[in-house]
Design an enzyme around this catalytic site. Structure first.
Site, PDB file in Angstrom:
ATOM      1  N   LYS A 116      -1.488  -3.527   4.628  1.00 19.35           N
ATOM      2  CA  LYS A 116      -1.568  -2.099   4.313  1.00 19.35           C
ATOM      3  C   LYS A 116      -2.917  -1.535   4.761  1.00 19.35           C
ATOM      4  O   LYS A 116      -3.932  -2.241   4.744  1.00 19.35           O
ATOM      5  CB  LYS A 116      -1.386  -1.947   2.797  1.00 19.35           C
ATOM      6  N   SER A 191       3.151   3.741  -2.844  1.00 24.37           N
ATOM      7  CA  SER A 191       2.240   3.935  -1.714  1.00 24.37           C
ATOM      8  C   SER A 191       2.357   2.857  -0.657  1.00 24.37           C
ATOM      9  O   SER A 191       1.917   3.036   0.459  1.00 24.37           O
ATOM     10  CB  SER A 191       0.803   4.066  -2.199  1.00 24.37           C
ATOM     11  N   SER A 211       3.560   0.700  -6.598  1.00 23.42           N
ATOM     12  CA  SER A 211       3.477   0.964  -5.164  1.00 23.42           C
ATOM     13  C   SER A 211       4.175  -0.083  -4.307  1.00 23.42           C
ATOM     14  O   SER A 211       4.504   0.180  -3.157  1.00 23.42           O
ATOM     15  CB  SER A 211       2.023   1.076  -4.730  1.00 23.42           C
TER      16      SER A 211
END
Ligand SMILES: *[C@@H]1O[C@H](CO)[C@@H](O)[C@H](O)[C@H]1NC(C)=O
Length: 233
Positions: A116, A191, A211
């Site tokens: 990420k 996210s 997330s």
């Protein structure tokens, strides 16, 4: 819940490995079939195919680069790819050849992994948490987990898209960041949505409160979340 967010210090997050595998193989794994489906293969499937000389890291990396160029214009799950990825794949293939067939290589040796975009990588890629504000930033070092992945032999394939600033910016939609626009994995949620878009064998996300659980749940992706007891930074 609202832990203060800092993109360079991931110590505030539990770090999670998403094993990107849209089907849970129940015994009849890809290994026993004549043609291995790289997209659905587990790390163990890939390692076995490497060991049997049926597959190379370069082929796996090229497969995912193809997926990224084919699907990313729509899905927007990847922010950047590592310009060194083919070089790293060839290096892994050479190392495997030099040690083959008997000696054991590290668990993630030659496996391409997306991380990420809020996880620092000290390489040719940017670490921006999805925001233009951090573009060009030079991070002081790899994040703790990235060092561990590299030490385990993994190839960092690229940076996965995310909700900008992991939603700490305010009311932006799930899966949206300025650098990629709206992520469109099946159901963007949480996210780490780009990490759930199945564009690498494994991807690493971060989670404060859903997330990773949310996008992997919606996209039928297997995720592993460690307890916060020092297994990750
Ligand atoms: C990182 O960002 C710079 C712009 O600051 C850009 O020129 C470069 O291509 C980016 N790196 C990658 C791997 O995309």
């Amino acid at each position: 819940m609202a832990t203060k967010f800092s993109p360079l210090s991931n110590s505030l997050f539990s770090l999670l490995l998403l094993v990107l595998q849209t089907t849970l193989s129940s015994g009849s794994s890809a290994v026993t079939s004549p043609t291995l489906s790289i997209r659905e293969a587990t790390v163990a499937d890939l390692q076995l195919a490497f060991k049997k000389n049926q597959l190379t890291s370069r082929q796996v990396v090229e497969f995912y680069l193809g997926e990224i160029s084919r699907l990313n214009p729509i899905l927007r799950g990847v922010i950047e790819v590592n310009p060194d990825e083919l070089h790293l794949a060839d290096k892994a293939d050479q190392e495997r050849k030099a040690k083959a067939p008997s000696s054991l290589l590290l668990g993630l040796h030659g496996i391409p992994i997306l991380v990420k975009d809020n996880i620092a990588t000290k390489d040719k890629m940017n670490t921006t948490s999805g925001s233009f504000a951090l573009l060009g930033l030079i991070v002081p070092r790899n994040a703790f987990v990235v060092t561990k992945l590299i030490n385990a032999g993994a190839i960092i394939l690229g940076k996965a898209s995310m909700s900008e600033w992991a939603h700490f910016r305010g009311d932006a939609p799930n899966g949206w960041c300025a650098r990629t626009g709206q992520g469109k994995d099946t159901y963007p949620c949480g996210s780490s949505s780009g990490s759930a878009a199945n564009m690498a064998a494994v991807s690493l996300g971060t989670e404060t409160d859903g997330s990773i659980l949310c996008p992997s749940c919606y996209n039928s992706v297997v995720r592993i979340k460690p307890t916060v007891v020092g297994l990750t930074s």
